[in-house]
Design a protein around this motif. Structure first.
Motif, short mmCIF file in Angstrom:
data_model
loop_
_atom_site.label_atom_id
_atom_site.label_comp_id
_atom_site.label_asym_id
_atom_site.label_seq_id
_atom_site.Cartn_x
_atom_site.Cartn_y
_atom_site.Cartn_z
N TRP A 109 -4.16 22.58 8.54
CA TRP A 109 -3.36 23.11 7.49
C TRP A 109 -3.52 24.74 7.36
N ASN A 110 -2.92 25.66 6.55
CA ASN A 110 -3.05 27.09 6.69
C ASN A 110 -3.65 27.83 5.43
N ALA A 111 -4.29 28.92 5.60
CA ALA A 111 -4.84 29.66 4.52
C ALA A 111 -4.21 31.07 5.08
N VAL A 112 -3.43 31.70 3.76
CA VAL A 112 -2.73 32.81 3.88
C VAL A 112 -3.24 34.01 2.80
N LYS A 113 -3.56 35.02 3.51
CA LYS A 113 -4.03 36.36 2.66
C LYS A 113 -2.99 37.02 1.79
N ILE A 114 -2.74 36.77 0.62
CA ILE A 114 -1.62 37.59 0.04
C ILE A 114 -2.44 38.51 -1.17
N ASN A 115 -2.33 39.65 -1.19
CA ASN A 115 -2.59 40.67 -2.26
C ASN A 115 -4.25 40.27 -2.53
N ASN A 116 -4.64 40.36 -1.17
CA ASN A 116 -6.16 40.29 -0.98
C ASN A 116 -6.73 38.98 -1.60
N ARG A 117 -5.84 37.91 -1.86
CA ARG A 117 -6.37 36.48 -2.08
C ARG A 117 -6.02 35.63 -1.09
N GLY B 72 7.37 17.19 15.23
CA GLY B 72 5.95 17.55 15.48
C GLY B 72 5.24 16.94 14.23
N VAL B 73 3.99 16.99 14.45
CA VAL B 73 2.95 16.59 13.49
C VAL B 73 2.25 17.81 12.88
N CYS B 74 1.30 17.50 12.04
CA CYS B 74 0.54 18.59 11.54
C CYS B 74 0.24 19.73 12.37
N GLU B 75 -0.28 19.43 13.68
CA GLU B 75 -0.52 20.53 14.25
C GLU B 75 0.76 21.70 14.59
N GLU B 76 1.68 20.88 15.10
CA GLU B 76 2.85 21.71 15.22
C GLU B 76 3.33 22.48 13.95
N TYR B 77 3.42 21.75 12.76
CA TYR B 77 3.66 22.44 11.41
C TYR B 77 2.99 23.65 11.37
N ALA B 78 1.63 23.64 11.45
CA ALA B 78 0.65 24.66 11.06
C ALA B 78 0.53 25.67 11.97
N GLN B 79 0.74 25.47 13.18
CA GLN B 79 0.71 26.48 14.40
C GLN B 79 2.10 27.24 14.34
N SER B 80 3.20 26.64 13.94
CA SER B 80 4.71 27.25 13.72
C SER B 80 4.47 28.13 12.49
N PHE B 81 3.81 27.66 11.43
CA PHE B 81 3.57 28.52 10.23
C PHE B 81 2.75 29.95 10.66
N LYS B 82 1.70 29.48 11.34
CA LYS B 82 0.85 30.69 11.74
C LYS B 82 1.46 31.70 12.64
N LYS B 83 2.53 31.27 13.48
CA LYS B 83 3.14 32.02 14.42
C LYS B 83 4.09 33.07 13.58
N ILE B 84 4.86 32.43 12.56
CA ILE B 84 5.75 33.14 11.73
C ILE B 84 4.72 34.29 10.98
N ASP C 28 2.16 35.77 11.85
CA ASP C 28 1.45 36.58 12.85
C ASP C 28 2.89 37.63 13.33
N LEU C 29 4.10 37.13 13.19
CA LEU C 29 5.14 37.89 13.58
C LEU C 29 5.55 38.83 12.46
N LEU C 30 5.12 38.46 11.50
CA LEU C 30 5.45 39.33 9.93
C LEU C 30 4.09 40.11 9.66
N ASN C 31 3.16 40.16 10.59
CA ASN C 31 2.04 40.84 10.12
C ASN C 31 1.33 40.43 8.87
N ILE C 32 1.17 39.19 8.48
CA ILE C 32 0.45 38.43 7.60
C ILE C 32 -0.69 37.85 7.90
N LYS C 33 -1.62 38.15 7.45
CA LYS C 33 -3.07 37.69 7.94
C LYS C 33 -3.14 36.02 7.36
N SER C 34 -3.44 35.16 8.52
CA SER C 34 -3.35 33.99 8.08
C SER C 34 -4.48 33.08 9.19
N GLU C 35 -5.05 31.97 8.70
CA GLU C 35 -5.81 31.04 9.36
C GLU C 35 -5.36 29.83 9.58
#
Length: 224
Positions: A62-70, A18-30, A32-39
């Protein structure tokens, strides 16, 4: 749309490609499954001196993930490795698993104005006008004081001068595109500021500056 994304992710895990789309979408899916807010963030990245001052359409995800309100910025594609001589080199780089906010604009520029404003104040043109920053530069506490733009215009009789803060005792060599042998610059140090003096290539070319034998900076050199 979600079913298409799920299929893309499924194929990426099945085929291990995969390229960046596959990497980023896969990370986003994980996430989502763990109920971690991400974009997902779409935008522009630069890896080559030919990109300097040359604005292009968005070319990366790429991705952004919200951890400890950051919100933290993660590029799972670049963290996984890099391409060298048309081959994929698998080498994990944790720098891209929480890119320091003050360094994001050195490599990534979001297409979304909201995300760009969350990071800082820089226009897309200013982003593209910068030198190309490599991993060796980013992971160290270095700062280019001059020239701040990636295009260096000089006369045939001029030396190229690069001023860098916090360079310390790192091994520095440089080379120009088309040359087979690297050279050592003359370096003058005043406190924490190092002034690198490089010979004139006497032609239009790309300048590569290496730290510890790894490309750290790229400039486009143009003769007047």
């Amino acid at each position: 749309m979600q079913s298409l994304i799920d299929e893309l992710v499924n194929n990426a895990f099945r085929n291990k490609t995969g390229v960046c789309e596959e990497y980023a979408q896969s990370f986003k899916k994980i996430c989502d499954l763990l109920n971690i807010k991400s974009e997902l963030i779409k935008g522009s990245v630069r890896t080559d001196a030919n990109d300097i001052a040359n604005i292009q359409d968005p070319n990366h995800v790429w991705n952004a993930v919200k951890i400890n309100n950051r919100w933290i910025i993660i590029d799972v594609t670049w963290a996984a490795g890099y391409e060298y001589n048309r081959k994929w080199i698998r080498k994990f780089n944790d720098y891209y698993f929480d890119i320091p906010i003050q360094k994001i604009f050195k490599t990534h520029y979001p297409e979304s104005r909201l995300w760009a404003l969350r990071i800082g104040r820089m226009s897309l043109q200013e982003f593209y006008d910068q030198p190309i920053f490599g991993r060796q530069f980013l992971v160290n506490n270095l700062e280019v004081l001059s020239p701040n733009k990636g295009k260096i215009t000089i006369n045939k009789s001029d030396f190229i001068k690069i001023k860098i803060n916090n360079l310390k005792d790192k091994k520095v060599i440089y080379n120009f595109s088309g040359n087979s042998i690297a050279q050592k610059p003359t370096i003058l140090v005043d406190k924490n500021i190092s002034l690198l003096s490089l010979k004139n290539p006497k032609r239009n070319c790309i300048l590569f500056i290496y730290l510890e034998n790894e490309i750290a900076l790229q400039y486009k050199v143009v003769l007047k």
